[in-house]
Design a protein around this motif. Structure first.
Motif, PDB file in Angstrom:
ATOM      1  N   GLU A 113       0.770  -1.183   0.014  1.00 33.67           N
ATOM      2  CA  GLU A 113       0.009  -0.110  -0.026  1.00 33.67           C
ATOM      3  C   GLU A 113       0.859   1.167   0.044  1.00 33.67           C
ATOM      4  O   GLU A 113       0.546   2.339  -0.824  1.00 33.67           O
ATOM      5  N   LYS A 114       1.926   1.299   0.764  1.00 31.94           N
ATOM      6  CA  LYS A 114       2.896   2.404   0.667  1.00 31.94           C
ATOM      7  C   LYS A 114       3.504   2.732  -0.797  1.00 31.94           C
ATOM      8  O   LYS A 114       3.584   3.844  -1.051  1.00 31.94           O
ATOM      9  N   SER A 117       0.676   3.952  -2.982  1.00 29.83           N
ATOM     10  CA  SER A 117       0.596   5.486  -2.528  1.00 29.83           C
ATOM     11  C   SER A 117       1.542   6.341  -3.155  1.00 29.83           C
ATOM     12  O   SER A 117       1.191   7.279  -3.653  1.00 29.83           O
ATOM     13  N   ASP A 120       1.053   6.549  -6.802  1.00 26.93           N
ATOM     14  CA  ASP A 120      -0.119   7.527  -7.065  1.00 26.93           C
ATOM     15  C   ASP A 120       0.557   9.029  -6.931  1.00 26.93           C
ATOM     16  O   ASP A 120       0.032   9.855  -7.901  1.00 26.93           O
ATOM     17  N   LYS A 121       1.119   9.363  -5.947  1.00 33.61           N
ATOM     18  CA  LYS A 121       1.599  10.437  -5.754  1.00 33.61           C
ATOM     19  C   LYS A 121       2.682  10.829  -6.685  1.00 33.61           C
ATOM     20  O   LYS A 121       2.383  12.104  -7.193  1.00 33.61           O
TER      21      LYS A 121
END
Length: 561
Positions: A113-114, A117, A120-121
């Motif tokens: 998930e990190k 994330s 995505d960032k």
């Protein structure tokens, strides 16, 4: 990264027990690790600290060298916390002891998930940079004037187009109000535009004149808008201006061209490809009203759709097509504009012109007849002069027998009547002046009425309806009497079983509308002499020949009429 197969199986079982779906590859040394990176392309790496001649610190170094952002979780059996901290500093995501594998599924999920994330960032930041670059390219290369202003309307950003279009240095405009470069009258309008944009919370347009470096004012279509913060408060103003000089020039040209059909005194029409009426000017409206119609469509030719299609298909104009509407005649011309699939038409009421042409032809015909009559009259007068001269000489001698003397008087009187006839022919041909005098038409009619009654016979009654206080006119009394005699004889012949001839005198006031239809008429007060009868009348075709000399409907041997 695990060289002990049993430990690898325990790790996979723990992940499966947590219902984590995955596909795995195991690397026991450096070459296998590098091969897996390039071919298997893992989303996550679970690494024991030490393999034969290769450890997790070496793996982290390889990932950094290849710029591969792959999460690494250290799964080891007995190393100290100092080793774990060192691995974390080198880039490992987490640290799991093989004796505590129950923490592994959660660590895997957190690491993935990190990573997601972070990806995505990174994607959002890249998209933002691309948009920022696109906006920069647009603002730096467009000819539109783009500017950001603070709440006091001072420039915060000025696009390079201000230099190219207006000639002003963008840097020199920063911190200054737009009012230094906008026409004073337009500056007030622009302030109102910003107020409207703030009220409606959307961009509003206004035409603004910007000052060029040369001092000349140039027109722009300007949009004023506001940029709001998350609380809905205005933070900056956006000003976008587009040069509309060419557009205004084109609009002026279009208006100039459109003025031609709009103000043309002749009716102008426009038709689409299917024959539908799509435009007509004010002259068409006036023509419609003059003909007693309610809409211009009522005046169109019945085959207008066929005419339009033919003009567009051939690309050729159709000139002078006449149509009749009641007693009026319209002349139409059609011109196709093939690229636009439009046909323009011009129409004209040619009734008066046709009447004038008819009268001109009649006048020319009468002129020819008059020339013929003048020639006959002159030659005939020469013969009559000889006859009258010899007759008078014989009578003057007094030596003739009474019977012959009476015959010579009759010859002289007949010659005199023939001379009067030639005089009338010369008057008709304008070769001899009439002998007009001031007279009362009532008296002329009254004097000849008794003779007319004798002339027409007992079966025809002659009535005289005289006007009171009839104005004096200037006319040839002999010609007036001749007119009445000719009309009375014609009327008598048209009433073989008897009837009534009515002679009427009256005063009439001729107006401009009557003059428009009769070329020889003059406006004002006139005396009217009217002769009517109860005979069979005339057809329209006969009436068209009414004033032609020697025209007659009588049979051969019954006179020339």
């Amino acid at each position: 990264m695990e060289d002990v197969e049993l430990d690898a199986d325990l790790i996979e079982k723990e992940l499966l027990r947590a219902k984590i779906l995955f596909e795995s590859r195991r690397a026991e040394n450096r070459p296998q690790f590098i091969q897996a990176l390039n071919q298997f392309k893992p989303d996550l790496i679970l690494a024991d600290y030490s393999l034969p001649q290769f450890n997790v610190l070496d793996a982290l170094a390889l990932l950094q060298e290849d710029h591969k952002d792959i999460p690494v979780i250290l799964v080891t059996g007995h190393h100290s916390e100092e080793v774990a901290v060192e691995c974390m500093k080198r880039g490992a995501q987490d640290y799991i002891l093989k004796s505590s594998l129950r923490r592994l599924p959660k660590a895997v999920v957190n690491a993935l998930e990190k990573r997601r994330s972070q990806e995505d960032k990174a994607a959002a930041e890249a998209a933002f940079r691309r948009r920022e670059e696109q906006y920069r390219l647009i603002t730096e290369n467009t000819r539109d004037l783009i500017a950001l202003l603070d709440l006091d309307h001072r420039f915060l950003y000025v696009s390079p187009s201000h230099q190219r279009v207006l000639g002003h240095d963008p840097e020199g405009m920063l911190g200054k109000s737009y009012e230094e470069w906008v026409h004073p009258t337009d500056a007030r309008a622009l302030r109102r535009t910003f107020e409207e944009a703030l009220f409606f919370r959307e961009g509003c347009n206004v035409e603004v004149r910007w000052k060029m470096q040369t001092g000349r004012w140039q027109s722009f279509e300007t949009t004023g808008n506001w940029i709001f913060d998350e609380r809905g408060k205005p933070q900056r103003a956006l000003l976008v201006s587009r040069d509309i000089t060419e557009r205004k020039r084109a609009e002026t040209e279009i208006e100039r061209l459109a003025a031609f059909p709009r103000y043309n005194p002749q009716p102008v029409w426009a038709f689409s490809a299917d024959g539908s009426l799509i435009y007509f000017n004010d002259a068409v409206v006036a023509l419609t009203r003059s003909l007693g119609k309610t809409h211009p469509r009522e005046m169109l030719p019945l085959n207008i759709a066929t005419i339009v299609k033919m003009c567009l298909s051939t690309g050729q104009s159709k000139i002078r097509m006449d149509t009749t509407m009641g007693k009026r005649t319209l002349s139409w011309s059609f011109a196709p504009i093939v690229p636009h699939q439009v046909v323009y038409s011009w129409s004209e009421d040619i009734t008066d012109r046709l009447n004038l042409e008819g009268r001109l032809r009649q006048s020319q015909k009468m002129e020819s007849v008059g020339q013929l009559a003048a020639g006959v009259a002159h030659d005939f007068n020469n013969i009559l002069t000889i006859i009258q001269g010899h007759a008078q000489m014989l009578v003057a001698t007094g030596r003739l027998e009474p019977r012959l003397g009476e015959s010579m008087k009759q010859i002289s009187m007949a010659a005199e009547r023939a001379a009067n006839l030639t005089r009338q022919l010369l008057v008709f041909s304008r070769k001899q002046a009439m002998q007009p005098q001031l007279l009362n038409l009532n008296e002329v009619v009254q004097n000849i009425t008794k003779m007319l009654r004798t002339l027409v016979g007992e079966q025809v009654a002659v009535q005289f309806d005289r006007a009171r206080q009839l104005p004096i006119i200037n006319a040839d009394p002999g010609m007036m009497e001749q007119i009445l005699v000719n009309l009375a004889v014609n009327a008598r012949d048209a009433m073989p079983r008897g009837g009534t001839i009515t002679i009427t005198t009256s005063s009439v006031d001729i107006d401009s509308s009557y003059v428009a239809q009769h070329a020889d008429a003059r406006p004002g007060m006139h005396v009217c002499l009217s002769v009517s009868d109860t005979g069979s009348g005339m057809s329209a075709d006969t009436m068209a020949h009414l004033f032609e000399p020697f025209f007659t409907t009588k049979e051969v041997g019954k006179g020339t009429g």
